[in-house]
Every structure is written in structure tokens, then in C-alpha cells.
Design a protein around this motif. Structure first.
Motif, PDB file in Angstrom:
ATOM      1  N   UNK A 250      35.024 -39.601  12.409  1.00 51.98           N
ATOM      2  CA  UNK A 250      34.294 -40.439  11.454  1.00 51.98           C
ATOM      3  C   UNK A 250      33.429 -41.464  12.185  1.00 51.98           C
ATOM      4  N   UNK A 251      32.348 -41.887  11.527  1.00 52.37           N
ATOM      5  CA  UNK A 251      31.453 -42.887  12.113  1.00 52.37           C
ATOM      6  C   UNK A 251      31.895 -44.303  11.783  1.00 52.37           C
ATOM      7  N   UNK A 252      32.660 -44.447  10.706  1.00 58.08           N
ATOM      8  CA  UNK A 252      33.053 -45.779  10.266  1.00 58.08           C
ATOM      9  C   UNK A 252      34.286 -45.698   9.378  1.00 58.08           C
ATOM     10  N   UNK A 253      34.945 -46.835   9.219  1.00 53.45           N
ATOM     11  CA  UNK A 253      36.149 -46.945   8.400  1.00 53.45           C
ATOM     12  C   UNK A 253      36.012 -48.127   7.453  1.00 53.45           C
ATOM     13  N   UNK A 254      36.619 -48.003   6.277  1.00 51.93           N
ATOM     14  CA  UNK A 254      36.734 -49.128   5.354  1.00 51.93           C
ATOM     15  C   UNK A 254      38.216 -49.349   5.078  1.00 51.93           C
ATOM     16  N   UNK A 255      38.707 -50.538   5.408  1.00 49.03           N
ATOM     17  CA  UNK A 255      40.135 -50.824   5.305  1.00 49.03           C
ATOM     18  C   UNK A 255      40.351 -52.114   4.516  1.00 49.03           C
TER      19      UNK A 255
END
Length: 295
Positions: A250-255
Motif C-alpha cells: 500500500x502507498x498509505x494508511x489511515x488509522x
């Protein structure tokens, strides 16, 4: 004669087999796009050839102290963007709906004090202008993935768009939703996998579809984000799925992160504390470094 005249003006013809023309990987000749976001802390690139970008923060903006302190803590851990809902789409009309415009003002304060970029959701086209004043990336939530008039509206402005996958959307439907934004003139779209609805909802809120990462890589040039918080619905499962998403590319994460999840006004059960988030960020960094060294 007509064909000869057209040849003077047409440089090339690109045949794309998929219905999502602009979103297709073929559209850029097999190259992956990147989105460059300007934040008070500097330029943040999001895309395949860059380190994993982490977005973190509470489901909803609750008060000034909470949002500012959370922003400071996630920044110290390495997050580049603060997420926080001002307008909240909820299944029940009696559930907390967010504080609206006053929450946007608090996000603006957090942005000024930390330099983090801001991601927040638009639910109504009438709110877009005031959201644009604060947000660096505008989120289209899962429930609005096929709100085509809203997609056209956000596509007609130049702020990057985070497009979350609908809870029962196929990959084709998701990419066609992105096509609406791209066709309206906005090339800056990030696709966010946030879990889909399957037959088992007893142990997880949704089913996080990590297989979508390599599938999207083969289909589209658009950057990819994964939201393991909504994808699992339980904080205990978030670290494993976050690290798995990074390993999958993945290029990015949202947590989701909240200072006191037990007292959160929404989605506290899936929120990490700042301490647990900091521990997770160390793991993400190690995996991210390894993946990019092997690439």
C-alpha cells in the motif's frame, strides 16, 4: 481527405480495454501517478515509489484539547496527515453526526499548531467550499462512493480526493466512481480500501480486502490507501492488518487514534491510543524500509 486532415491534429490513438479509461494503468502508459500535497510542514508525495504515508486521528472532532493534543502526538510518531470528521454519515439518524462547521475551525487550529495536513469528509456539495478552506485532501466516504453528482462536484475543483470503497462495491464499480472525478478534470484521486461487507460480521466490522492492493496495481495508476480501522472494526486487529497492508505494498494508511477510546463519541472500539499508535509506527517504518530496499 478528412482522414488526412485528422492526421495533422491527432498525435496518437490509445486503445484502452477497460471501461475506466482515465483510471486505467494503460492511460499513463504503465506508469504510476503520484499525488503531491502541500502541507504547512512541507511537500508530501503519495504514490508507489514513495515511503508509506500515514494518516491518523479520531473518527470525529470532539473538542479543541482532544484534537490538538492528538495531532501533536501522531505528528511526533511520524504521521503526515490528521484525519477528523466534522460531518459524519451515520447509519442511525440518532447517532452523533459531528459538529460541522465548528469542527472545521478546530481542525484549522490543529493544522496551524502542528503543520499536519488535514483530511476530512464532505457529505454535501453545499459544504465543499468551507471544507476546501481547511482540508488538504477531501474524503468521499464509502456511503457516497456512487453519489455521482457529488463526485462530479469534487472533480471540478483541484484539491486531491480520497475515494473510499463502498461497503458492497466491486472493484469495477469503485474504479468507475474514480472515473467520474477524473473525467470532471481532477487527476488527483487516492483509492482507499476500508473493508467490504461479507457474510461474517460477528468477529469483525467488515472484511478488509488486502488482495485489492495487487489487483489495483495491475489495473490502475492511482495511489492506494488502506484503512484497517474500519476494515476490522476492532483496535486489537488494526496493527496486524496495517503491517500486512504495508508488506502488500500500500502507498498509505489511515488509522484511527483517540486519547481515550472508551469515551470517544464515535468508533472508539476501533481506535488506537497514542501509545499503541506510536508502537505501530515503529513496526510500519521497519517493514516500509525493508520493502523499498527490496524493490
Amino acid at each position: 481527405m478528412i482522414a488526412q486532415e485528422l492526421n495533422l491534429w491527432i498525435e496518437s490513438v490509445l486503445l484502452i480495454e477497460y471501461p475506466f479509461k482515465r483510471a486505467s494503468l494503460e492511460y499513463l502508459g504503465g506508469e504510476y501517478s503520484e499525488i503531491i500535497v502541500s502541507t504547512p510542514n512541507g511537500i508530501v508525495p503519495i504514490g508507489k515509489n514513495h515511503p508509506t504515508v500515514v494518516v491518523a486521528g479520531p473518527c470525529s472532532v470532539e473538542n479543541k484539547t482532544m484534537i490538538v493534543e492528538t495531532a501533536k502526538q501522531i505528528k511526533a510518531s511520524g504521521a503526515k496527515f490528521l484525519r477528523g470528521g466534522a460531518y459524519k454519515p451515520r447509519t442511525s439518524p440518532y447517532a452523533f453526526q459531528g459538529y460541522g462547521e465548528s469542527a472545521l475551525e478546530l481542525l484549522s487550529i490543529a493544522k496551524q499548531e502542528t503543520g499536519l495536513g488535514i483530511i476530512t469528509e464532505v457529505m454535501d456539495a453545499g459544504d465543499l467550499d468551507k471544507i476546501k478552506e481547511v482540508a488538504d485532501i477531501i474524503q468521499i466516504g464509502a456511503r457516497n462512493m456512487q453519489n455521482f453528482s457529488l463526485l462530479r462536484k469534487v472533480g471540478s475543483q483541484d484539491k486531491p480526493i480520497l475515494l473510499k470503497r463502498g461497503i458492497a462495491a466491486t472493484i469495477n464499480e469503485w474504479l468507475m466512481a474514480a472515473e467520474y472525478i477524473l473525467a470532471a478534470g481532477n487527476p488527483n484521486v487516492i483509492l482507499c480500501e476500508r473493508g467490504i461487507r461479507t457474510f461474517d460480521t460477528k468477529y469483525t466490522r467488515n472484511t478488509l480486502d488486502l488482495s485489492v492492493i495487487p489487483v489495483l496495481r495491475s489495473l490502475t495508476h492511482l495511489p492506494i490507501m488502506v484503512d484497517p480501522s474500519h476494515g476490522t472494526g476492532k483496535a486489537d486487529y488494526v496493527p496486524a492488518m496495517a503491517t500486512a497492508a504495508v508488506a502488500a505494498g500500500t502507498d498509505s494508511l489511515m488509522i484511527e487514534v483517540h486519547p481515550n477510546p472508551a469515551k470517544a463519541l464515535s468508533d472508539g472500539i476501533q481506535s488506537l491510543t497514542p501509545v499503541k499508535f506510536n508502537n505501530l509506527m515503529h513496526k510500519i517504518f521497519v517493514i516500509d524500509q525493508t520493502i523499498h530496499k527490496l524493490a
